[in-house]
Write a protein that holds these residues in place. Structure first.
Motif, PDB file in Angstrom:
ATOM      1  N   PRO A   1       0.844  -1.204   0.000  1.00 55.35           N
ATOM      2  CA  PRO A   1       0.000   0.000   0.000  1.00 55.35           C
ATOM      3  C   PRO A   1       0.869   1.241   0.000  1.00 55.35           C
ATOM      4  O   PRO A   1       1.895   1.284   0.684  1.00 55.35           O
ATOM      5  N   GLN A   2       0.454   2.272  -0.769  1.00 50.14           N
ATOM      6  CA  GLN A   2       1.314   3.447  -0.914  1.00 50.14           C
ATOM      7  C   GLN A   2       0.621   4.755  -0.556  1.00 50.14           C
ATOM      8  O   GLN A   2       1.233   5.820  -0.677  1.00 50.14           O
ATOM      9  N   PHE A   3      -0.625   4.693  -0.119  1.00 53.24           N
ATOM     10  CA  PHE A   3      -1.324   5.871   0.395  1.00 53.24           C
ATOM     11  C   PHE A   3      -1.901   5.523   1.758  1.00 53.24           C
ATOM     12  O   PHE A   3      -2.394   4.409   1.969  1.00 53.24           O
ATOM     13  N   SER A   4      -1.886   6.491   2.660  1.00 53.41           N
ATOM     14  CA  SER A   4      -2.581   6.305   3.932  1.00 53.41           C
ATOM     15  C   SER A   4      -4.077   6.498   3.714  1.00 53.41           C
ATOM     16  O   SER A   4      -4.517   7.067   2.704  1.00 53.41           O
ATOM     17  N   GLU A   5      -4.870   6.038   4.664  1.00 49.74           N
ATOM     18  CA  GLU A   5      -6.317   6.215   4.554  1.00 49.74           C
ATOM     19  C   GLU A   5      -6.687   7.693   4.566  1.00 49.74           C
ATOM     20  O   GLU A   5      -7.634   8.106   3.886  1.00 49.74           O
ATOM     21  N   GLU A   6      -5.951   8.509   5.334  1.00 50.74           N
ATOM     22  CA  GLU A   6      -6.221   9.945   5.386  1.00 50.74           C
ATOM     23  C   GLU A   6      -5.952  10.596   4.025  1.00 50.74           C
ATOM     24  O   GLU A   6      -6.720  11.458   3.566  1.00 50.74           O
ATOM     25  N   GLU A   7      -4.870  10.190   3.369  1.00 46.33           N
ATOM     26  CA  GLU A   7      -4.559  10.744   2.045  1.00 46.33           C
ATOM     27  C   GLU A   7      -5.622  10.352   1.031  1.00 46.33           C
ATOM     28  O   GLU A   7      -6.069  11.177   0.219  1.00 46.33           O
ATOM     29  N   LEU A   8      -6.062   9.102   1.074  1.00 50.50           N
ATOM     30  CA  LEU A   8      -7.085   8.642   0.146  1.00 50.50           C
ATOM     31  C   LEU A   8      -8.410   9.362   0.366  1.00 50.50           C
ATOM     32  O   LEU A   8      -9.098   9.734  -0.593  1.00 50.50           O
ATOM     33  N   GLU A   9      -8.765   9.559   1.631  1.00 47.24           N
ATOM     34  CA  GLU A   9     -10.008  10.291   1.924  1.00 47.24           C
ATOM     35  C   GLU A   9      -9.955  11.706   1.355  1.00 47.24           C
ATOM     36  O   GLU A   9     -10.924  12.186   0.750  1.00 47.24           O
ATOM     37  N   ALA A  10      -8.812  12.376   1.527  1.00 51.33           N
ATOM     38  CA  ALA A  10      -8.670  13.737   0.997  1.00 51.33           C
ATOM     39  C   ALA A  10      -8.715  13.747  -0.528  1.00 51.33           C
ATOM     40  O   ALA A  10      -9.340  14.622  -1.144  1.00 51.33           O
ATOM     41  N   LEU A  11      -8.082  12.763  -1.151  1.00 49.11           N
ATOM     42  CA  LEU A  11      -8.098  12.660  -2.614  1.00 49.11           C
ATOM     43  C   LEU A  11      -9.519  12.504  -3.147  1.00 49.11           C
ATOM     44  O   LEU A  11      -9.952  13.252  -4.035  1.00 49.11           O
ATOM     45  N   VAL A  12     -10.235  11.527  -2.601  1.00 51.36           N
ATOM     46  CA  VAL A  12     -11.563  11.221  -3.130  1.00 51.36           C
ATOM     47  C   VAL A  12     -12.539  12.364  -2.835  1.00 51.36           C
ATOM     48  O   VAL A  12     -13.348  12.738  -3.690  1.00 51.36           O
ATOM     49  N   THR A  13     -12.462  12.942  -1.635  1.00 47.97           N
ATOM     50  CA  THR A  13     -13.355  14.052  -1.282  1.00 47.97           C
ATOM     51  C   THR A  13     -13.128  15.237  -2.213  1.00 47.97           C
ATOM     52  O   THR A  13     -14.084  15.841  -2.722  1.00 47.97           O
ATOM     53  N   THR A  14     -11.861  15.576  -2.450  1.00 51.85           N
ATOM     54  CA  THR A  14     -11.557  16.699  -3.340  1.00 51.85           C
ATOM     55  C   THR A  14     -11.981  16.377  -4.769  1.00 51.85           C
ATOM     56  O   THR A  14     -12.514  17.238  -5.478  1.00 51.85           O
ATOM     57  N   ALA A  15     -11.745  15.145  -5.205  1.00 54.65           N
ATOM     58  CA  ALA A  15     -12.144  14.751  -6.553  1.00 54.65           C
ATOM     59  C   ALA A  15     -13.648  14.919  -6.755  1.00 54.65           C
ATOM     60  O   ALA A  15     -14.096  15.413  -7.800  1.00 54.65           O
ATOM     61  N   LYS A  16     -14.428  14.526  -5.772  1.00 53.63           N
ATOM     62  CA  LYS A  16     -15.878  14.681  -5.886  1.00 53.63           C
ATOM     63  C   LYS A  16     -16.273  16.147  -5.994  1.00 53.63           C
ATOM     64  O   LYS A  16     -17.200  16.505  -6.732  1.00 53.63           O
ATOM     65  N   ASP A  17     -15.553  17.005  -5.269  1.00 52.99           N
ATOM     66  CA  ASP A  17     -15.833  18.441  -5.362  1.00 52.99           C
ATOM     67  C   ASP A  17     -15.667  18.957  -6.787  1.00 52.99           C
ATOM     68  O   ASP A  17     -16.356  19.899  -7.202  1.00 52.99           O
ATOM     69  N   TYR A  18     -14.740  18.364  -7.528  1.00 52.47           N
ATOM     70  CA  TYR A  18     -14.443  18.816  -8.885  1.00 52.47           C
ATOM     71  C   TYR A  18     -15.118  17.956  -9.957  1.00 52.47           C
ATOM     72  O   TYR A  18     -14.825  18.098 -11.146  1.00 52.47           O
ATOM     73  N   GLY A  19     -16.008  17.070  -9.540  1.00 56.81           N
ATOM     74  CA  GLY A  19     -16.745  16.248 -10.494  1.00 56.81           C
ATOM     75  C   GLY A  19     -15.935  15.129 -11.112  1.00 56.81           C
ATOM     76  O   GLY A  19     -16.267  14.646 -12.201  1.00 56.81           O
ATOM     77  N   PHE A  20     -14.868  14.707 -10.424  1.00 56.42           N
ATOM     78  CA  PHE A  20     -14.000  13.655 -10.932  1.00 56.42           C
ATOM     79  C   PHE A  20     -14.366  12.290 -10.358  1.00 56.42           C
ATOM     80  O   PHE A  20     -14.685  12.178  -9.173  1.00 56.42           O
ATOM     81  N   HIS A  21     -14.233  11.249 -11.179  1.00 56.09           N
ATOM     82  CA  HIS A  21     -14.128   9.887 -10.679  1.00 56.09           C
ATOM     83  C   HIS A  21     -12.663   9.618 -10.363  1.00 56.09           C
ATOM     84  O   HIS A  21     -11.770  10.247 -10.926  1.00 56.09           O
ATOM     85  N   VAL A  22     -12.405   8.651  -9.486  1.00 56.31           N
ATOM     86  CA  VAL A  22     -11.039   8.249  -9.160  1.00 56.31           C
ATOM     87  C   VAL A  22     -10.846   6.791  -9.558  1.00 56.31           C
ATOM     88  O   VAL A  22     -11.583   5.916  -9.110  1.00 56.31           O
ATOM     89  N   ALA A  23      -9.853   6.553 -10.408  1.00 53.77           N
ATOM     90  CA  ALA A  23      -9.451   5.198 -10.792  1.00 53.77           C
ATOM     91  C   ALA A  23      -8.206   4.837  -9.996  1.00 53.77           C
ATOM     92  O   ALA A  23      -7.248   5.611  -9.966  1.00 53.77           O
ATOM     93  N   ALA A  24      -8.217   3.674  -9.366  1.00 57.47           N
ATOM     94  CA  ALA A  24      -7.120   3.284  -8.481  1.00 57.47           C
ATOM     95  C   ALA A  24      -6.384   2.061  -9.016  1.00 57.47           C
ATOM     96  O   ALA A  24      -6.926   0.954  -9.010  1.00 57.47           O
ATOM     97  N   HIS A  25      -5.162   2.287  -9.512  1.00 57.27           N
ATOM     98  CA  HIS A  25      -4.250   1.168  -9.777  1.00 57.27           C
ATOM     99  C   HIS A  25      -3.999   0.464  -8.448  1.00 57.27           C
ATOM    100  O   HIS A  25      -3.663   1.104  -7.451  1.00 57.27           O
ATOM    101  N   ALA A  26      -4.161  -0.862  -8.427  1.00 61.76           N
ATOM    102  CA  ALA A  26      -3.925  -1.599  -7.172  1.00 61.76           C
ATOM    103  C   ALA A  26      -3.704  -3.068  -7.472  1.00 61.76           C
ATOM    104  O   ALA A  26      -4.499  -3.694  -8.171  1.00 61.76           O
ATOM    105  N   HIS A  27      -2.622  -3.602  -6.914  1.00 58.77           N
ATOM    106  CA  HIS A  27      -2.350  -5.046  -6.987  1.00 58.77           C
ATOM    107  C   HIS A  27      -2.563  -5.717  -5.628  1.00 58.77           C
ATOM    108  O   HIS A  27      -3.158  -6.776  -5.538  1.00 58.77           O
ATOM    109  N   GLY A  28      -2.040  -5.100  -4.559  1.00 56.55           N
ATOM    110  CA  GLY A  28      -2.074  -5.713  -3.238  1.00 56.55           C
ATOM    111  C   GLY A  28      -3.396  -5.517  -2.518  1.00 56.55           C
ATOM    112  O   GLY A  28      -4.114  -4.536  -2.739  1.00 56.55           O
ATOM    113  N   GLY A  29      -3.705  -6.427  -1.607  1.00 57.05           N
ATOM    114  CA  GLY A  29      -4.990  -6.426  -0.927  1.00 57.05           C
ATOM    115  C   GLY A  29      -5.222  -5.238  -0.023  1.00 57.05           C
ATOM    116  O   GLY A  29      -6.295  -4.631  -0.044  1.00 57.05           O
TER     117      GLY A  29
END
Length: 428
Positions: A226-254
């Protein structure tokens, strides 16, 4: 003489846009993306940029009307690929090219990749990560008619953490690496996470791509941490929603997948180590899965060549690549929503339709595989009001293949007709 006149008529048909005229497209079969059954002997009526009508039987008089005869073909909606990288194509010298090529070199190469993708039947793509603003510029050039290519939803520069999968300086010497920040797509902490999203808005992106875990092709040891903390992800997704963005997440690990899903990302890309708990979590949060089996198969094959990848990449490719098709089978069986995506750019551009073969090999029915690249991907992208099915009033994005892909899915590689927004861009 008849053959000559037929050839001249075809050239005339392709040399003029359909806009303003009525075109009758006669097809032996129609997969409309909405129904689970194909229709036999259908005519799709196109006027300007839109589908005007769908009629049973063959309509239109070849002597008076503009008619396309696809009497040995299956017609369907324009195909969609939710995970492409038109700014690159993997090769043994890919890692050194970033130091020997200018952005203009990449941009000119992109135009050929875009045209290959369109002529392969893919009229819409999500472009998930580049540099130098190339994908947004290509998107705009295609919209303006300067370049032939698919409709693009561009993520711009992927967002990573320092040393993460999309840190553009990972693997560089200390003298060169510097300290890239949110503008360059590298964030650390909540404030920088929000700033990274806002920079993507500033550069004209359509969505946000993050690298929630390590990756195969980056010059780093782990492909799954994992390369983002939960706090960073929450800020990313919340801000993205403010700007009308979807977020696509590259992820291999559980662990990285679980954090991203709980934060509210729109889609998980690759998902290699997805287990049953993650499948249940994705269903609970209504998260889409974009498998990219093509990339997994490609890197696994290339890992067998001693000098194709750097040693640490080769090791990850050999381990992770072969697993994605198995993951796809579990996700399909577990009821996860699946959108079609290849990661083309890792695998060669123009070969996008090979993904259909891999999906069917893993247990998905042929019709469901085709719907994943039409109706389902349109829903995931949020453009299903205009695209994804053959219905009156929708944009005239249409593709035809030889024969019946419901009997032989490899027919999806035999594209003979492509229309984008009412203009014929391929008719063999």
């Amino acid at each position: 003489m008849r053959t000559l006149f037929a050839a001249l008529a075809l050239l005339l048909l392709m040399s003029q846009p359909v806009s303003g005229e009525t075109l009758y497209i006669q097809a032996a079969k129609l997969i409309d993306g909405a129904s689970d059954q194909a229709r036999e002997q259908v005519t799709v009526v196109v006027r300007r940029q839109q589908i005007e009508d769908i009629r049973d039987g063959y309509h239109g008089d070849p002597e008076q009307d503009r008619v396309v005869r696809l009497h040995e073909h299956t017609l369907m909606p324009g195909l969609m690929d939710a995970h492409t990288h038109l700014s690159m194509e993997m090769s043994p010298d890919a890692y050194i090219r970033q130091f020997t090529e200018d952005p203009a070199d990449m941009a000119f190469r992109m135009t050929s990749f875009a045209e290959k993708t369109l002529k392969a039947g893919f009229t819409t793509v999500r472009e998930l990560g580049d540099s130098h603003g190339l994908s947004t510029s290509l998107r705009d050039a295609i919209r303006a008619g300067h370049v032939a290519g698919p409709r693009i939803l561009a993520a711009g520069k992927s967002l990573a953490t320092t040393g993460g999968h999309a840190d553009p300086t990972s693997g560089w010497s200390q003298a060169l690496e510097g300290d890239p920040g949110p503008r360059e797509g590298v964030i650390n902490g909540r404030a920088e996470a929000a700033a990274g999203v806002r920079h993507r808005y500033k550069e004209g992106a359509d969505l946000v791509k993050i690298t929630a875990t390590g990756g195969v092709l980056s010059l780093a040891d782990s492909g799954e941490n994992p390369q983002f903390s939960e706090e960073e992800l929450e800020a990313l997704v919340t801000t993205a929603k403010d700007y009308g963005f979807h977020v696509a997440a590259h992820a291999h690990g559980g662990e990285g997948m679980k954090r991203a899903i709980r934060a509210g990302v729109r889609s998980i890309e690759h998902g290699t180590y997805m287990d049953r708990r993650i499948i249940r979590l994705m269903r609970r949060h209504d998260t889409w899965y974009v498998p990219t089996i093509s990339a997994g198969r490609f890197v696994a094959d290339m890992a067998e060549k001693p000098d194709y990848f750097p040693p640490q990449v080769r090791e990850k490719a050999a381990e992770i690549g072969p697993l994605i098709q198995e993951t796809f089978a579990r996700a399909w069986e577990g009821g996860v929503k699946i959108a079609f995506g290849t990661d083309s750019g890792v695998s060669p551009h123009g070969d996008n339709a090979r993904e259909f073969i891999y999906m069917v090999e893993a247990g998905m029915p042929e019709m469901a595989a085709i719907q994943s690249a039409t109706r389902e991907t349109a829903r995931m992208m949020g453009i299903d009001d205009q695209l994804g099915t053959v219905e009156a009033g929708k944009l005239a994005d249409l593709v035809a293949v030889v024969g019946n892909p419901l009997e032989d899915i490899s027919r999806m590689l035999e594209v003979r007709f492509v229309m984008k927004e009412g203009d014929i861009v391929r008719h063999d």
